[in-house]
Write a protein that holds these residues in place. Structure first.
Motif, PDB file in Angstrom:
ATOM      1  N   GLY A 284     -12.169  -2.879 -15.759  1.00  0.00           N
ATOM      2  CA  GLY A 284     -12.868  -3.311 -16.962  1.00  0.00           C
ATOM      3  C   GLY A 284     -14.364  -3.438 -16.745  1.00  0.00           C
ATOM      4  O   GLY A 284     -15.170  -3.017 -17.594  1.00  0.00           O
TER       5      GLY A 284
ATOM      6  N   SER B 293      -5.031   5.547 -15.619  1.00  0.00           N
ATOM      7  CA  SER B 293      -4.899   4.655 -14.468  1.00  0.00           C
ATOM      8  C   SER B 293      -3.539   4.887 -13.839  1.00  0.00           C
ATOM      9  O   SER B 293      -2.514   4.901 -14.540  1.00  0.00           O
TER      10      SER B 293
ATOM     11  N   ASP C 253      -2.615  -6.373  -9.689  1.00  0.00           N
ATOM     12  CA  ASP C 253      -2.793  -5.904 -11.071  1.00  0.00           C
ATOM     13  C   ASP C 253      -3.985  -6.576 -11.737  1.00  0.00           C
ATOM     14  O   ASP C 253      -4.762  -5.924 -12.452  1.00  0.00           O
TER      15      ASP C 253
ATOM     16  N   TYR D  10      -4.718  -8.116 -21.930  1.00  0.00           N
ATOM     17  CA  TYR D  10      -3.909  -8.460 -20.750  1.00  0.00           C
ATOM     18  C   TYR D  10      -4.473  -9.668 -20.012  1.00  0.00           C
ATOM     19  O   TYR D  10      -3.736 -10.626 -19.718  1.00  0.00           O
ATOM     20  N   LEU D  11      -5.770  -9.661 -19.724  1.00  0.00           N
ATOM     21  CA  LEU D  11      -6.362 -10.766 -18.962  1.00  0.00           C
ATOM     22  C   LEU D  11      -6.317 -12.068 -19.752  1.00  0.00           C
ATOM     23  O   LEU D  11      -6.085 -13.141 -19.180  1.00  0.00           O
TER      24      LEU D  11
ATOM     25  N   MET E 200      -7.329  -4.552 -12.939  1.00  0.00           N
ATOM     26  CA  MET E 200      -7.793  -4.561 -14.317  1.00  0.00           C
ATOM     27  C   MET E 200      -9.195  -5.162 -14.449  1.00  0.00           C
ATOM     28  O   MET E 200     -10.019  -4.669 -15.232  1.00  0.00           O
ATOM     29  N   LYS E 201      -9.474  -6.216 -13.706  1.00  0.00           N
ATOM     30  CA  LYS E 201     -10.823  -6.792 -13.745  1.00  0.00           C
ATOM     31  C   LYS E 201     -11.847  -5.784 -13.234  1.00  0.00           C
ATOM     32  O   LYS E 201     -12.920  -5.609 -13.821  1.00  0.00           O
TER      33      LYS E 201
ATOM     34  N   ILE F 170      -7.209  -4.062 -21.411  1.00  0.00           N
ATOM     35  CA  ILE F 170      -7.571  -4.943 -20.300  1.00  0.00           C
ATOM     36  C   ILE F 170      -7.904  -6.341 -20.804  1.00  0.00           C
ATOM     37  O   ILE F 170      -7.459  -7.361 -20.242  1.00  0.00           O
ATOM     38  N   ASP F 171      -8.670  -6.417 -21.890  1.00  0.00           N
ATOM     39  CA  ASP F 171      -9.065  -7.707 -22.453  1.00  0.00           C
ATOM     40  C   ASP F 171      -7.846  -8.499 -22.913  1.00  0.00           C
ATOM     41  O   ASP F 171      -7.716  -9.693 -22.619  1.00  0.00           O
TER      42      ASP F 171
ATOM     43  N   TYR G  67       2.430  -7.821 -15.094  1.00  0.00           N
ATOM     44  CA  TYR G  67       1.547  -6.897 -15.807  1.00  0.00           C
ATOM     45  C   TYR G  67       2.347  -6.010 -16.745  1.00  0.00           C
ATOM     46  O   TYR G  67       1.958  -5.775 -17.899  1.00  0.00           O
TER      47      TYR G  67
END
Length: 322
Positions: free
Chosen positions: A169, A185, A161, A260-261, A165-166, A257-258, A276
């Protein structure tokens, strides 16, 4: 005024004029970008033009914050077709396909998407997979294309995950935001069974979890540890959302994404490792989805559908078997 001072004064005026010209160019460029973004974002229909929540009284069709929940029978395909066919629309579909899941399901996923996903519209399918895999062999329809994003073979298995996402992004920033109007997605273990169309488009699109939708909210498997960024305390939460399918505009997706990370990084510093899906549910608690997809859009194939699920759009291969 002596010659030296006159020269200095003229140089200052030239610099000021140059700066004005640069500022004008920048303002014109920004104006052009805003106009381009404006015309790339299709104008929204009024909800009442295409959506009738009273058509399905057996299920939840509207949230407390007045976002529609899309079930078969609640929307007008004809009204949507008339609107979106004038919009010069492009939709992106990103799929992570690695390891044995790619071996078993990727080709089926792509064939089914080619047939059922946004039929009649331009589609770009972004496949995130290991570097040793060949490009997909599926013959795509006209107005459809593939892009393959390679993931180093030795990193994806640490946390698929995070890698997904990385990778997504990075590509949204570099080019996807300029290529598509909306982005979804999914995972390769899903298969489209019926039309998945423009009724699903929205600013922030969340998928209701097929299993947990029919359960009591107090039993939802939210992250409950108070020190986790993903924590949703008891008594809070709207629905339980499925991480297998998420959609929205590219920039809204980038925000997800930002968040989440950053949440993963914060939890890691505290010795925590929330899933995730836990972070996704916290994100949608704070940033309400503008559209929710019913369990028809991602039904677990190991369960017999209840009467409410009348028209399965996407079947998820049982997660106990993949």
């Amino acid at each position: 005024m002596d010659k030296k001072n006159l020269t200095v004064s003229m140089n200052l005026r030239e610099m000021l004029n140059f700066r004005r010209k640069v500022l004008l160019v920048v303002l014109l460029a920004l104006s052009f970008m805003l106009l381009k973004r404006y015309f790339r974002n299709p104008a929204e229909l009024r909800l009442s033009d295409w959506f009738n929540p009273r058509k399905r009284t057996d299920v939840i069709t509207m949230t407390d914050w007045l976002a529609p929940v899309i079930w078969e029978g609640t929307f007008s395909r004809e009204a949507l077709r008339k609107h979106y066919h004038t919009q010069n629309l492009t939709v992106g579909l990103a799929v992570l396909a690695v390891g044995r899941i790619a071996d078993k399901y990727l080709e089926m996923f792509l064939q089914s998407a080619n047939r059922h996903f946004m039929a009649g519209y331009r589609v770009i399918i972004y496949v995130m997979t290991e570097s040793h895999r060949m490009a997909p062999g599926t013959n795509v329809k006209a107005a459809r294309s593939f892009q393959v994003f390679t993931i180093p073979d030795d990193i994806w298995w640490h946390d698929p995950d995070i890698v997904r996402m990385k990778t997504l992004g990075k590509h949204i920033v570099e080019h996807i935001q300029h290529e598509v109007d909306f982005l979804f997605s999914m995972t390769a273990s899903q298969i489209f069974q019926n039309d998945f169309g423009v009724e699903a488009l929205g600013l922030r699109v969340a998928q209701l979890h097929a299993w947990w939708y029919f359960k009591d909210a107090k039993d939802f498997p939210y992250e409950r540890r108070p020190t986790s960024t993903a924590c949703i305390p008891f008594g809070q939460g709207d629905f339980y959302y499925d991480g297998a399918l998420v959609g929205g505009t590219p920039l809204e997706f980038l925000d997800l994404i930002d968040v989440y990370l950053n949440g993963v990084a914060n939890d890691f510093q505290k010795g925590l490792n929330s899933s995730y899906e836990s972070h996704l549910n916290k994100y949608f608690l704070l940033n309400k989805p503008t559209k929710l997809l019913s369990p028809e859009y991602n039904w677990d194939s190991s369960f017999f559908p209840p009467p409410q699920v009348q028209y399965i759009k996407v079947a998820q291969h049982s997660r106990r078997r993949v």
